[in-house]
Design a protein around this motif. Structure first.
Motif, mmCIF file in Angstrom:
data_model
loop_
_atom_site.group_PDB
_atom_site.id
_atom_site.type_symbol
_atom_site.label_atom_id
_atom_site.label_comp_id
_atom_site.label_asym_id
_atom_site.label_seq_id
_atom_site.Cartn_x
_atom_site.Cartn_y
_atom_site.Cartn_z
ATOM 1 N N VAL A 255 24.170 -6.152 19.317
ATOM 2 C CA VAL A 255 24.833 -6.364 19.899
ATOM 3 C C VAL A 255 25.044 -6.157 21.179
ATOM 4 O O VAL A 255 25.111 -6.478 22.665
ATOM 5 C CB VAL A 255 26.383 -7.405 19.701
ATOM 6 C CG1 VAL A 255 26.392 -7.721 18.527
ATOM 7 C CG2 VAL A 255 27.199 -6.442 19.242
ATOM 8 N N PHE A 256 24.883 -4.373 20.940
ATOM 9 C CA PHE A 256 25.200 -3.468 22.310
ATOM 10 C C PHE A 256 23.548 -3.626 22.709
ATOM 11 O O PHE A 256 23.839 -2.722 23.612
ATOM 12 C CB PHE A 256 25.755 -2.412 21.642
ATOM 13 C CG PHE A 256 28.029 -2.581 21.680
ATOM 14 C CD1 PHE A 256 28.477 -2.728 23.345
ATOM 15 C CD2 PHE A 256 28.215 -2.399 21.037
ATOM 16 C CE1 PHE A 256 29.309 -3.040 23.371
ATOM 17 C CE2 PHE A 256 29.751 -2.757 20.214
ATOM 18 C CZ PHE A 256 29.929 -3.079 21.733
ATOM 19 N N LYS B 83 32.867 -6.777 18.968
ATOM 20 C CA LYS B 83 32.345 -6.773 20.179
ATOM 21 C C LYS B 83 32.645 -7.994 21.145
ATOM 22 O O LYS B 83 33.106 -7.363 22.171
ATOM 23 C CB LYS B 83 30.808 -7.481 19.649
ATOM 24 C CG LYS B 83 30.362 -7.338 21.581
ATOM 25 C CD LYS B 83 29.577 -6.162 22.075
ATOM 26 C CE LYS B 83 28.829 -6.314 23.271
ATOM 27 N NZ LYS B 83 28.848 -7.968 23.972
ATOM 28 N N SER C 69 21.635 -11.743 21.942
ATOM 29 C CA SER C 69 22.202 -10.770 20.888
ATOM 30 C C SER C 69 22.667 -11.206 19.553
ATOM 31 O O SER C 69 22.702 -10.763 18.820
ATOM 32 C CB SER C 69 22.684 -9.826 21.734
ATOM 33 O OG SER C 69 24.562 -10.049 22.019
ATOM 34 N N PRO C 70 23.551 -12.138 19.801
ATOM 35 C CA PRO C 70 25.162 -12.110 18.012
ATOM 36 C C PRO C 70 23.739 -13.011 17.820
ATOM 37 O O PRO C 70 23.985 -12.689 16.183
ATOM 38 C CB PRO C 70 26.075 -13.376 18.865
ATOM 39 C CG PRO C 70 26.263 -13.106 20.541
ATOM 40 C CD PRO C 70 25.376 -12.491 21.144
ATOM 41 N N ILE D 259 36.072 -5.994 22.692
ATOM 42 C CA ILE D 259 35.456 -4.734 22.879
ATOM 43 C C ILE D 259 35.609 -5.661 24.610
ATOM 44 O O ILE D 259 35.995 -4.979 25.464
ATOM 45 C CB ILE D 259 34.818 -4.079 22.357
ATOM 46 C CG1 ILE D 259 34.941 -3.103 21.865
ATOM 47 C CG2 ILE D 259 34.415 -2.891 24.082
ATOM 48 C CD1 ILE D 259 34.004 -2.366 21.059
ATOM 49 N N ASP D 260 34.949 -6.725 24.531
ATOM 50 C CA ASP D 260 34.178 -7.477 25.907
ATOM 51 C C ASP D 260 35.951 -8.375 26.701
ATOM 52 O O ASP D 260 35.705 -8.331 27.664
ATOM 53 C CB ASP D 260 33.751 -8.226 25.523
ATOM 54 C CG ASP D 260 32.154 -8.349 24.974
ATOM 55 O OD1 ASP D 260 32.130 -6.506 25.152
ATOM 56 O OD2 ASP D 260 31.789 -8.550 25.123
ATOM 57 N N THR E 191 25.387 -3.914 13.213
ATOM 58 C CA THR E 191 25.655 -5.566 13.630
ATOM 59 C C THR E 191 25.652 -5.344 15.700
ATOM 60 O O THR E 191 25.594 -5.676 16.493
ATOM 61 C CB THR E 191 26.437 -6.487 13.090
ATOM 62 O OG1 THR E 191 25.918 -6.589 11.433
ATOM 63 C CG2 THR E 191 26.944 -7.569 14.246
ATOM 64 N N LEU E 192 26.560 -3.766 15.143
ATOM 65 C CA LEU E 192 27.282 -3.523 16.549
ATOM 66 C C LEU E 192 26.072 -2.746 17.306
ATOM 67 O O LEU E 192 26.559 -3.041 19.054
ATOM 68 C CB LEU E 192 28.450 -2.270 15.822
ATOM 69 C CG LEU E 192 29.854 -3.037 16.015
ATOM 70 C CD1 LEU E 192 30.658 -2.339 15.431
ATOM 71 C CD2 LEU E 192 30.634 -3.901 16.793
ATOM 72 N N GLY F 45 31.104 -7.531 13.010
ATOM 73 C CA GLY F 45 31.124 -7.022 14.384
ATOM 74 C C GLY F 45 30.975 -7.904 15.148
ATOM 75 O O GLY F 45 31.060 -7.061 15.956
ATOM 76 N N LEU F 46 30.150 -8.965 14.668
ATOM 77 C CA LEU F 46 30.290 -9.789 16.013
ATOM 78 C C LEU F 46 31.759 -9.859 16.440
ATOM 79 O O LEU F 46 31.769 -9.756 17.919
ATOM 80 C CB LEU F 46 29.832 -11.706 15.936
ATOM 81 C CG LEU F 46 28.393 -10.949 15.351
ATOM 82 C CD1 LEU F 46 27.972 -13.027 14.496
ATOM 83 C CD2 LEU F 46 27.490 -10.664 16.492
#
Length: 570
Positions: free
Chosen positions: A185-186, A352, A198-199, A355-356, A181-182, A348-349
């Motif tokens: 999205v990355f 992200k 992407s999610p 992190i954002d 998942t990560l 995982g979503l």
């Protein structure tokens, strides 16, 4: 001036609002599910929160293109609330938590009615940066357990205590799905991301992989969620939890207000419009109250969803309402499709998202901008992660204000001058310099300048005590546009001290605000007004305070008293 409650709904941009609302709903769906699961209230609570806050904040709010729903900061708080209340009240804890959401909404409405919107975002960027980065770190910590196949611990400290176990004994299938998942999205291409977020790609693709290849594996999944319309949950209060509930409610209200109004500023910048802060707070408050009544998570203005909405064509409140209605359709008919989603995918979503949220741009260059600012940012970050959000904000704002006051005081000190010789000042006219020269130190010209806050009071007291031997005091407030209470009381003290020492005092003042402030002091019983035709009147009067708007006139009058046989300058 009254606040118009309901947004004007029109259809001039119907096509753009339809596309914007639909796109925002697609982005919101996986995040709403993830926030619901992460909070401990269940995936459906995230969807309810996105529906109710999204719809009513758009209907009653003050930012036309803003899309609201559960956000990282709000979910972090409500996760703590649910964990704490359920632990102490197993049977009623969840109901109490939803009541806290209602209280948070009520506080937001109160903020809007009291017109506090303009003040809520008056916060130093260092504090906001540390606070938001701390929220990001909390989300990352909270999502480590589900990312590795474990139940969430509900707190940073709990995750840290169990971290060795998580890392040494992960659920390999769940961890693999989370990492995939990560990766999606990355690494999703920007062109594809503009078409399908992407999610949503990660949610669909990784869920299908988990069902097709790991259908029988021991992977935690969302499970069955309710379909149909939500039921009303009446508020409940516990006498022993009342103080904590109001504290949590205030925390949600303040955080939601900050989160929403910061997103409103982002919306303003990309739409070239101007939001109404107080109206936005009322709309957010109504949305959160209704969300709490129906078992939904708290929400706020969501930056990513708002930006996506605008980019897809949304320009009016209708887009935010359409986004909520699309999610309602999902709740009514798509329940069976969401039950197989693995928790690791949602983790995982959110990983992200965490992190954002971290303000990497400022962290990288903060030490080049200001050492004190960098220290304050990291202090707020640490307090946010390891203490609580309100403490972090209060301490951060307090320290930032103290640093600002110190800086302003240093600036104000440059405008405070005690002058007895004509060579000590550069802004005197020749006639004023001649008067000071003739006075031979008997006249003290005490000049103040700039807006005087309470930080200037100490400087005023220090400077006036330097000069001991003088017979007349001319207090020059000509260049003071405004004066605070503490600074005014400092002026009152030095003037009263001069009168007690049998020294004549002249106050030169032009600003209406300064005049009004002086009129409220105890000096009035000593005051009189002078003009050029009555300079000699002071020769036979006992020491008192004279008020004028002309510094030269005040110095003339002072010279006539301290040097009666001297030359009167005209």
């Amino acid at each position: 001036m009254s606040i118009k409650l309901v947004n004007k709904i029109n259809f001039w941009n119907l096509r753009g609002d339809l596309f914007g609302g639909l796109t925002a709903a697609i982005v919101a769906l996986p995040l709403a599910l993830a926030f619901g699961v992460s909070s401990g209230a269940g995936a459906i609570a995230g969807l309810y929160g996105a529906m109710f806050v999204g719809f009513f904040a758009a209907l009653f709010g003050g930012t036309p293109a803003q899309v609201s729903g559960p956000t990282g900061p709000m979910t972090v708080v409500i996760t703590t609330v649910i964990a704490a209340l359920v632990a102490r009240n197993p049977e009623t804890g969840l109901t109490l938590a939803f009541t806290v959401i209602i209280l948070g909404g009520a506080f937001q409405i109160l903020f809007g009615v009291l017109r506090l919107g303009q003040y809520i975002t008056l916060m130093p960027y260092t504090v906001i940066s540390g606070f938001m980065s701390g929220i990001g770190v909390i989300i990352i910590f909270l999502e480590i357990p589900p990312l590795l196949g474990y139940e969430s611990t509900g707190g940073v400290w709990g995750t840290l205590r169990q971290l060795p176990t998580y890392l040494s004994q992960p659920n390999l299938v769940a961890a693999g799905l989370g990492l995939l998942t990560l990766a999606i999205v990355f690494t999703a291409p920007a062109k594809l991301n503009r078409i399908i977020p992407s999610p949503l790609i990660a949610l669909v693709v990784v869920t299908l992989i988990s069902v097709v290849f790991f259908g029988k594996a021991d992977v935690p999944r969302i499970g069955e969620i309710p379909t149909g319309l939500p039921r009303l949950r009446m508020p409940a209060f516990s006498p022993r939890e009342l103080t904590e509930m109001f504290r949590y409610g205030l925390m949600l209200g303040v955080l939601g207000a900050i989160d929403s109004l910061l997103t409103s500023l982002v919306a303003d910048s990309i739409t070239r419009t101007q939001h109404d802060s107080d109206k936005e707070l009322i709309g957010q408050g109504i949305g959160n109250c209704i969300s709490g009544l129906f078992g939904g998570l708290p929400g706020a203005g969501a930056t990513m969803r708002t930006v996506v909405n605008v980019q897809a064509g949304g320009k009016t409140p209708l887009s935010g309402m359409i986004h909520a209605l699309v999610l309602l359709l999902v709740v009514l008919w798509a329940g069976p499709l969401t039950m197989v989603i693995p928790h690791a995918v949602l983790a995982g979503l959110l990983f992200k998202v965490g992190i954002d949220i971290i303000d990497w741009g400022f962290i990288k260059r903060a030490h080049h901008l200001s050492f004190k600012g960098t220290g304050l940012m990291y202090l707020v970050l640490v307090l946010t992660v390891f203490v609580d959000l309100i403490t972090a904000v209060v301490v951060g704002v307090f320290i930032a204000n103290m640093l600002t006051i110190k800086r302003l005081t240093d600036v104000q000190s440059n405008y405070v001058q005690a002058i007895t010789e004509p060579t000590q000042s550069h802004n005197l006219i020749p006639g004023e310099k001649e008067i000071l020269s003739q006075a031979e130190g008997d006249i003290l010209l005490f000049q103040l300048g700039g807006s005087l806050s309470f930080g200037a009071a100490k400087i005023i007291a220090q400077r006036i005590t330097i000069i001991k031997d003088y017979r007349a005091l001319v207090l020059d407030l000509t260049d003071v546009p405004s004066i605070g209470v503490t600074a005014a009381l400092a002026v009152e003290t030095i003037v009263e001290d001069a009168i007690k020492r049998q020294r004549h005092v002249w106050i030169v003042v032009n600003s209406a605000q300064v005049k009004r402030r002086l009129e409220t002091l105890k000096l009035q019983r000593f005051c009189s007004h002078i003009d050029s035709s009555k300079i000699e009147d002071g020769l036979t009067q006992s020491p008192q305070i004279r008020i004028t708007e002309n510094r030269f006139l005040a110095l003339q009058s002072a010279l006539a008293i301290v040097q009666p046989q001297g030359i009167l300058i005209t």
